[in-house]
Design a protein around this motif. Structure first.
Motif, PDB file in Angstrom:
ATOM      1  N   GLU A   1      56.700 -11.809   5.368  1.00 20.69           N
ATOM      2  CA  GLU A   1      55.494 -12.212   4.654  1.00 20.69           C
ATOM      3  C   GLU A   1      54.777 -13.359   5.344  1.00 20.69           C
ATOM      4  O   GLU A   1      54.032 -14.104   4.721  1.00 20.69           O
ATOM      5  N   LEU A   2      55.012 -13.487   6.621  1.00 24.47           N
ATOM      6  CA  LEU A   2      54.433 -14.582   7.383  1.00 24.47           C
ATOM      7  C   LEU A   2      52.920 -14.596   7.282  1.00 24.47           C
ATOM      8  O   LEU A   2      52.261 -13.568   7.394  1.00 24.47           O
ATOM      9  N   ILE A   3      52.368 -15.790   7.081  1.00 22.61           N
ATOM     10  CA  ILE A   3      50.921 -15.998   7.112  1.00 22.61           C
ATOM     11  C   ILE A   3      50.620 -16.783   8.379  1.00 22.61           C
ATOM     12  O   ILE A   3      51.281 -17.786   8.663  1.00 22.61           O
ATOM     13  N   ILE A   4      49.645 -16.345   9.161  1.00 22.03           N
ATOM     14  CA  ILE A   4      49.273 -17.061  10.382  1.00 22.03           C
ATOM     15  C   ILE A   4      47.898 -17.681  10.152  1.00 22.03           C
ATOM     16  O   ILE A   4      46.893 -16.984  10.042  1.00 22.03           O
ATOM     17  N   ARG A   5      47.896 -18.994  10.076  1.00 24.01           N
ATOM     18  CA  ARG A   5      46.664 -19.719   9.776  1.00 24.01           C
ATOM     19  C   ARG A   5      46.289 -20.593  10.964  1.00 24.01           C
ATOM     20  O   ARG A   5      47.047 -21.475  11.348  1.00 24.01           O
TER      21      ARG A   5
ATOM     22  N   ALA B   1      53.917 -17.939  -6.298  1.00 21.27           N
ATOM     23  CA  ALA B   1      53.956 -16.964  -5.209  1.00 21.27           C
ATOM     24  C   ALA B   1      52.784 -17.240  -4.285  1.00 21.27           C
ATOM     25  O   ALA B   1      51.649 -17.405  -4.748  1.00 21.27           O
ATOM     26  N   ALA B   2      53.059 -17.316  -2.993  1.00 18.04           N
ATOM     27  CA  ALA B   2      52.016 -17.552  -1.990  1.00 18.04           C
ATOM     28  C   ALA B   2      51.830 -16.304  -1.150  1.00 18.04           C
ATOM     29  O   ALA B   2      52.812 -15.689  -0.711  1.00 18.04           O
TER      30      ALA B   2
ATOM     31  N   ASN C   1      52.184 -20.737  12.072  1.00 16.08           N
ATOM     32  CA  ASN C   1      52.936 -19.942  11.112  1.00 16.08           C
ATOM     33  C   ASN C   1      53.087 -20.672   9.784  1.00 16.08           C
ATOM     34  O   ASN C   1      53.465 -21.848   9.758  1.00 16.08           O
ATOM     35  N   VAL C   2      52.805 -19.969   8.715  1.00 14.79           N
ATOM     36  CA  VAL C   2      53.023 -20.495   7.367  1.00 14.79           C
ATOM     37  C   VAL C   2      53.925 -19.511   6.638  1.00 14.79           C
ATOM     38  O   VAL C   2      53.555 -18.345   6.460  1.00 14.79           O
ATOM     39  N   TYR C   3      55.094 -19.964   6.217  1.00 12.80           N
ATOM     40  CA  TYR C   3      56.003 -19.113   5.466  1.00 12.80           C
ATOM     41  C   TYR C   3      55.796 -19.375   3.980  1.00 12.80           C
ATOM     42  O   TYR C   3      55.892 -20.523   3.519  1.00 12.80           O
ATOM     43  N   PRO C   4      55.523 -18.326   3.204  1.00 16.50           N
ATOM     44  CA  PRO C   4      55.254 -18.512   1.777  1.00 16.50           C
ATOM     45  C   PRO C   4      56.350 -19.276   1.049  1.00 16.50           C
ATOM     46  O   PRO C   4      56.063 -20.055   0.138  1.00 16.50           O
ATOM     47  N   ALA C   5      57.603 -19.071   1.444  1.00 19.27           N
ATOM     48  CA  ALA C   5      58.703 -19.727   0.729  1.00 19.27           C
ATOM     49  C   ALA C   5      58.586 -21.244   0.758  1.00 19.27           C
ATOM     50  O   ALA C   5      58.970 -21.920  -0.200  1.00 19.27           O
ATOM     51  N   GLU C   6      58.079 -21.790   1.866  1.00 21.38           N
ATOM     52  CA  GLU C   6      57.948 -23.243   1.942  1.00 21.38           C
ATOM     53  C   GLU C   6      56.860 -23.743   0.996  1.00 21.38           C
ATOM     54  O   GLU C   6      57.025 -24.756   0.315  1.00 21.38           O
ATOM     55  N   VAL C   7      55.734 -23.023   0.951  1.00 20.22           N
ATOM     56  CA  VAL C   7      54.647 -23.388   0.038  1.00 20.22           C
ATOM     57  C   VAL C   7      55.130 -23.272  -1.406  1.00 20.22           C
ATOM     58  O   VAL C   7      54.886 -24.153  -2.245  1.00 20.22           O
ATOM     59  N   GLU C   8      55.857 -22.185  -1.694  1.00 17.23           N
ATOM     60  CA  GLU C   8      56.354 -21.961  -3.054  1.00 17.23           C
ATOM     61  C   GLU C   8      57.363 -23.034  -3.463  1.00 17.23           C
ATOM     62  O   GLU C   8      57.362 -23.494  -4.616  1.00 17.23           O
TER      63      GLU C   8
ATOM     64  N   SER D   1      58.933 -23.170  10.524  1.00 20.00           N
ATOM     65  CA  SER D   1      59.446 -23.108   9.158  1.00 20.00           C
ATOM     66  C   SER D   1      60.173 -21.794   8.940  1.00 20.00           C
ATOM     67  O   SER D   1      59.684 -20.732   9.313  1.00 20.00           O
ATOM     68  N   GLY D   2      61.328 -21.851   8.330  1.00 21.64           N
ATOM     69  CA  GLY D   2      62.102 -20.642   8.066  1.00 21.64           C
ATOM     70  C   GLY D   2      61.655 -19.958   6.793  1.00 21.64           C
ATOM     71  O   GLY D   2      60.882 -20.493   6.008  1.00 21.64           O
ATOM     72  N   THR D   3      62.130 -18.751   6.582  1.00 19.19           N
ATOM     73  CA  THR D   3      61.753 -17.984   5.394  1.00 19.19           C
ATOM     74  C   THR D   3      62.311 -18.614   4.125  1.00 19.19           C
ATOM     75  O   THR D   3      61.868 -18.298   3.027  1.00 19.19           O
ATOM     76  N   THR D   4      63.273 -19.522   4.238  1.00 21.76           N
ATOM     77  CA  THR D   4      63.788 -20.222   3.069  1.00 21.76           C
ATOM     78  C   THR D   4      63.009 -21.494   2.791  1.00 21.76           C
ATOM     79  O   THR D   4      63.281 -22.190   1.811  1.00 21.76           O
ATOM     80  N   GLY D   5      62.041 -21.802   3.638  1.00 25.94           N
ATOM     81  CA  GLY D   5      61.282 -23.032   3.482  1.00 25.94           C
ATOM     82  C   GLY D   5      61.865 -24.194   4.253  1.00 25.94           C
ATOM     83  O   GLY D   5      61.279 -25.264   4.314  1.00 25.94           O
ATOM     84  N   ASN D   6      63.023 -24.013   4.864  1.00 25.54           N
ATOM     85  CA  ASN D   6      63.630 -25.063   5.670  1.00 25.54           C
ATOM     86  C   ASN D   6      63.246 -24.880   7.130  1.00 25.54           C
ATOM     87  O   ASN D   6      63.119 -23.756   7.610  1.00 25.54           O
ATOM     88  N   PRO D   7      63.072 -25.978   7.876  1.00 23.76           N
ATOM     89  CA  PRO D   7      62.664 -25.849   9.276  1.00 23.76           C
ATOM     90  C   PRO D   7      63.772 -25.251  10.131  1.00 23.76           C
ATOM     91  O   PRO D   7      64.959 -25.519   9.912  1.00 23.76           O
ATOM     92  N   LYS D   8      63.391 -24.419  11.098  1.00 21.80           N
ATOM     93  CA  LYS D   8      64.337 -23.839  12.050  1.00 21.80           C
ATOM     94  C   LYS D   8      64.030 -24.403  13.430  1.00 21.80           C
ATOM     95  O   LYS D   8      62.888 -24.352  13.886  1.00 21.80           O
TER      96      LYS D   8
END
Length: 514
Positions: A419-423, A447-448, A427-434, A179-186
């Motif tokens: 702001e990468l979250i590793i769960r 905000a995630a 990888n979980v990018y906050p922008a995708e959750v938001e 997942s990219g920082t914009t919430g779109n997959p890379k």
């Protein structure tokens, strides 16, 4: 290490490697045809059998319309069928796009659309989730010999194949999505050389033998499962015991009854194993033939490390990598275990540097942004030239976005620039959750952030509702569950009257994290 020494090490690791991923196991098929290669789903495929299976599957894929340069998407949990499809796709000079069926419908459809998949395969006998996606995509079932029943999507007549290069450094073997920082997959384009170089490094460092059985629990839709567990096992003539999802009780049984000797996991893999021991009332976990325990993918808690090492009488060897580097960057060596949580020394054949905010090299012992160059670095992001140029400079240096420091030759990861979250290693990018939460009609903004828990991180989301909206936390949780795969979903959602912002209106995430 001097540049000339790095280059010499790289050439030594690349020497004798095949040009394509599907050739990685062929020497063993000739020299040890009866040696087990893939185990799982009630099957044991020897190296000799695997050669015939891959050839037959490649022929079948050609009949289905797969051409060199096509992107072929496989929606599957770990299984011998998935491994055979990956190798057969390579044999056709097509690109494999392995996708975990646990992703949401939205996420899978995004990937399918972005990569322009020529055809999709679904291992319906392995996973009901894969079968559900197959029904949604109007796929039809076909019999594919040892692979069993698979579903195949209608052919995408509109998509065009990519050019094919004979050079293994140029020809893409796999397209793995993050997942990219914009919430779109890379889509990370990994060449055959990227993957085979890492397999060669794995063979050098871990010294697999035909007597080894690797527990293949990390998904092959992610880089460690694809590169280290699949390719790294087959290059060494070992067997990989493939399982679709992690169950600590099943792992204990496999150690006890099936001779598992190597385990690759994320910190939560080991945390859940210790929790199982406690809840099952076991005095000790069986050690069996275990000789190697490896961990990567998330920060390693020192207490967890010590407990695992005490339990098994083996060092827990920490490593560091990233999808864009296929994945290896560094690792603790078995012959030089460490008591701290460093990620060891840099793998041979690659260069690294630490850079400050001013772009200059940092002083020894100082934290800097980690850049990498070598045969492990990806071709780039698919259909994203601007993102590729931002990540890889003109001299070939890839910016990991991670902060690190050296103590002598030992590497420590200090944090993440982004702001990468590793769960659980993902990888979980906050922008995708938001983006998902903000799509709810009652949400004004969100905000995630990541929150540290035992040997892991979890996602916490803060939400500001529109004036007069009546949505509850349960409503938002249900909305997120429909749009996000499990590891991306918030563990907690907090509704606030207003999110803290700067004078420019930017959400102040550091306050939320605190």
């Amino acid at each position: 290490m001097a540049p000339s020494q790095v280059e010499a090490a790289a050439q030594q690791l690349l020497a004798g490697l095949p040009q394509r991923l599907d050739q990685v196991f062929r020497p063993w098929a000739r020299s040890a045809p009866k040696q087990p290669a893939l185990i799982g789903d009630g099957k044991v495929w020897t190296y000799g059998a695997l050669a015939g299976i891959v050839d037959d599957v490649a022929a079948e894929l050609s009949k289905h319309g797969v051409r060199p340069g096509d992107r072929v998407m496989v929606v599957s949990e770990n299984s011998p069928a998935l491994a055979a499809l990956i190798l057969a796709i390579s044999a056709l000079d097509a690109w494999s796009v392995s996708v975990n069926p646990r992703l949401s419908e939205r996420e899978i459809d995004q990937i399918r659309g972005h990569c322009g998949a020529r055809v999709l395969y679904y291992t319906v006998e392995v996973s009901e989730l894969a079968a559900a996606h197959a029904r949604r995509h109007e796929a039809h079932e076909v019999e594919m010999g040892p692979l069993g029943t698979l579903a195949v999507s209608p052919l995408n007549e509109a998509t065009e194949p990519e050019p094919v290069a004979q050079d293994s450094a140029q020809q893409v073997a796999a397209l793995l999505y993050t997942s990219g920082t914009t919430g779109n997959p890379k889509g990370v384009m990994l060449s055959h050389r990227n993957i085979l170089f890492n397999a060669s490094v794995s063979r050098l460092l871990r010294k697999p033998t035909p007597e080894d059985i690797i527990y293949g629990v990390l998904p092959m839709s992610h880089i460690v499962g694809f590169s280290i567990i699949l390719a790294g096992t087959l290059i060494g003539g070992s067997a990989v015991h493939l399982v679709p999802k992690y169950d600590p009780a099943a792992f204990v049984g496999a150690v006890r009854d099936h001779g598992i000797s190597l385990l690759f996991g994320v910190p939560t893999t080991y945390q859940r194993l210790l929790e199982y021991k406690a809840t099952a009332g076991l005095n000790a976990l069986p050690r069996g033939r275990l000789r190697g325990l490896y961990v990567a993918g998330a920060p390693l808690d020192p207490t967890l490390k010590a407990m695992v090492e005490q339990e098994f009488g083996l060092p827990l060897l920490n490593g560091y990598g990233i999808t864009e580097c296929a994945p290896g960057i560094s690792g603790v060596r078995a012959e030089a275990p460490r008591s701290d949580t460093s990620v060891g020394t840099v793998i041979p054949g690659i260069e690294v540097r630490l850079v400050g905010r001013d772009g200059a090299a940092v002083a020894e012992g100082t934290v800097g942004e980690l850049h990498v160059r070598g045969p492990n670095v990806m071709r780039g992001y698919y259909r994203a030239p601007e993102a590729t140029a931002a990540a890889i400079d003109k001299e070939g240096w890839f910016n990991t976005g991670d902060l690190a420091r050296f103590e002598g030759e030992t590497l420590f990861i200090a944090g993440r620039t982004k702001e990468l979250i590793i769960r659980s290693g993902f990888n979980v990018y906050p922008a995708e959750v938001e983006a998902v939460l903000n799509a709810h009609p009652a949400v004004m903004q969100s905000a995630a952030v990541g929150r540290a828990v035992q040997a892991n991180e979890e996602v916490v989301a803060y939400v500001q509702l529109l004036a007069g909206a009546q949505a509850t936390v349960d409503d938002l949780m249900a909305h997120a569950a429909r749009q996000l795969t499990a590891y991306k979903r918030p563990s907690e959602i907090v509704i606030l009257e207003a999110l803290p912002t700067s004078s420019a209106g930017k959400i102040l995430k550091h306050r939320l994290s605190a």
